[in-house]
Design a protein around this motif. Structure first.
Motif, short mmCIF file in Angstrom:
data_model
loop_
_atom_site.label_atom_id
_atom_site.label_comp_id
_atom_site.label_asym_id
_atom_site.label_seq_id
_atom_site.Cartn_x
_atom_site.Cartn_y
_atom_site.Cartn_z
N TYR A 209 23.44 10.23 48.73
CA TYR A 209 23.84 11.41 47.97
C TYR A 209 22.59 12.12 47.46
O TYR A 209 21.53 11.53 47.33
CB TYR A 209 24.75 11.03 46.80
CG TYR A 209 24.22 9.91 45.95
CD1 TYR A 209 23.35 10.16 44.91
CD2 TYR A 209 24.59 8.59 46.20
CE1 TYR A 209 22.84 9.13 44.13
CE2 TYR A 209 24.09 7.56 45.43
CZ TYR A 209 23.22 7.83 44.40
OH TYR A 209 22.71 6.81 43.64
N ASP A 210 22.75 13.41 47.16
CA ASP A 210 21.64 14.23 46.67
C ASP A 210 21.63 14.32 45.14
O ASP A 210 20.58 14.42 44.53
CB ASP A 210 21.71 15.64 47.26
CG ASP A 210 21.51 15.62 48.76
OD1 ASP A 210 20.52 15.02 49.22
OD2 ASP A 210 22.34 16.20 49.48
N PHE A 211 22.82 14.31 44.53
CA PHE A 211 22.95 14.46 43.09
C PHE A 211 24.01 13.49 42.57
O PHE A 211 24.88 13.05 43.31
CB PHE A 211 23.43 15.87 42.69
CG PHE A 211 22.57 17.00 43.13
CD1 PHE A 211 21.19 16.97 43.03
CD2 PHE A 211 23.15 18.15 43.63
CE1 PHE A 211 20.42 18.03 43.43
CE2 PHE A 211 22.38 19.23 44.04
CZ PHE A 211 21.00 19.16 43.93
N VAL A 212 23.94 13.28 41.27
CA VAL A 212 25.03 12.64 40.54
C VAL A 212 25.40 13.60 39.42
O VAL A 212 24.53 14.07 38.70
CB VAL A 212 24.61 11.27 39.96
CG1 VAL A 212 25.72 10.69 39.09
CG2 VAL A 212 24.25 10.30 41.08
N ILE A 213 26.69 13.92 39.32
CA ILE A 213 27.13 14.81 38.26
C ILE A 213 27.89 13.99 37.22
O ILE A 213 28.57 13.01 37.55
CB ILE A 213 27.98 16.00 38.78
CG1 ILE A 213 29.17 15.52 39.61
CG2 ILE A 213 27.11 16.96 39.58
CD1 ILE A 213 30.12 16.64 40.04
N ASP A 214 27.75 14.39 35.97
CA ASP A 214 28.40 13.72 34.85
C ASP A 214 29.67 14.49 34.52
O ASP A 214 29.60 15.62 34.00
CB ASP A 214 27.44 13.67 33.66
CG ASP A 214 27.94 12.82 32.53
OD1 ASP A 214 29.08 12.30 32.60
OD2 ASP A 214 27.19 12.67 31.54
N THR A 215 30.82 13.93 34.86
CA THR A 215 32.09 14.63 34.71
C THR A 215 32.96 13.96 33.65
O THR A 215 32.62 12.88 33.16
CB THR A 215 32.88 14.63 36.04
OG1 THR A 215 33.40 13.32 36.27
CG2 THR A 215 32.01 15.07 37.21
N LYS A 216 34.08 14.56 33.36
CA LYS A 216 35.02 13.97 32.41
C LYS A 216 35.56 12.64 32.93
O LYS A 216 36.04 11.82 32.15
CB LYS A 216 36.16 14.94 32.11
CG LYS A 216 37.07 15.20 33.28
CD LYS A 216 38.18 16.15 32.94
CE LYS A 216 39.08 16.33 34.15
NZ LYS A 216 40.16 17.24 33.91
N ASP A 217 35.47 12.41 34.23
CA ASP A 217 35.93 11.16 34.84
C ASP A 217 34.79 10.20 35.13
O ASP A 217 34.95 9.25 35.90
CB ASP A 217 36.68 11.47 36.15
CG ASP A 217 37.91 12.33 35.91
OD1 ASP A 217 38.62 12.08 34.92
OD2 ASP A 217 38.13 13.27 36.70
N GLY A 218 33.62 10.46 34.57
CA GLY A 218 32.46 9.59 34.78
C GLY A 218 31.47 10.20 35.77
O GLY A 218 31.57 11.38 36.13
#
Length: 142
Positions: free
Chosen positions: A35-44
């Protein structure tokens, strides 16, 4: 433009889009992750692979496979490897975010922007509008 330049531009645009939407982004160290990024979402935390799309015949088309090399090179789906595929099409300057847990294509994404001229296969078309990055990412915001 070579493929590395296109890839860097695509990642920059997608990163910027997430930042504009106030979605925190982390970038893995090195280039060995799928993966290129990790996003911080409401689901983790969710992993994102970024792809460049091409505008062809009223559709944005992007290959959504990755190469795996052992004895010979194979192309595998990202399903089960990453959570999302983000696509930027430079020709029309639009970005899309595909949730791979419910996206039905495995090898290539063909997101239709314009109705086909002969209206064939309307029921099987994957329309681009529901996958616009701004719409999907807004639902992920914590």
């Amino acid at each position: 433009m070579n493929s590395n330049t296109i890839g860097n531009m695509t990642e920059s645009v997608i990163l910027s889009e997430f930042q504009k939407l106030e979605i925190p982004v982390s970038i893995p160290f090195g280039r060995n992750e799928p993966y290129d990024f990790v996003i911080d979402t409401k689901d983790g935390f969710k992993s994102v692979q970024v792809k460049h799309g091409l505008y062809k015949n009223g559709c944005v088309v992007a290959e959504i496979t990755h190469k795996r090399t052992y004895k010979k090179t194979q192309k595998d789906s990202y399903k089960g490897v990453v959570d999302y595929i983000a696509i930027w099409c430079s020709q029309i300057n639009r970005s899309y975010l595909l949730d791979l847990s419910n996206f039905r294509a495995n090898k290539a994404a063909c997101l239709r922007i314009e109705a086909p001229q002969n209206n064939s296969c309307i029921s099987t078309i994957i329309w681009a509008a529901p996958y616009e990055l701004k719409k999907v990412a807004a639902l992920l915001k914590r």
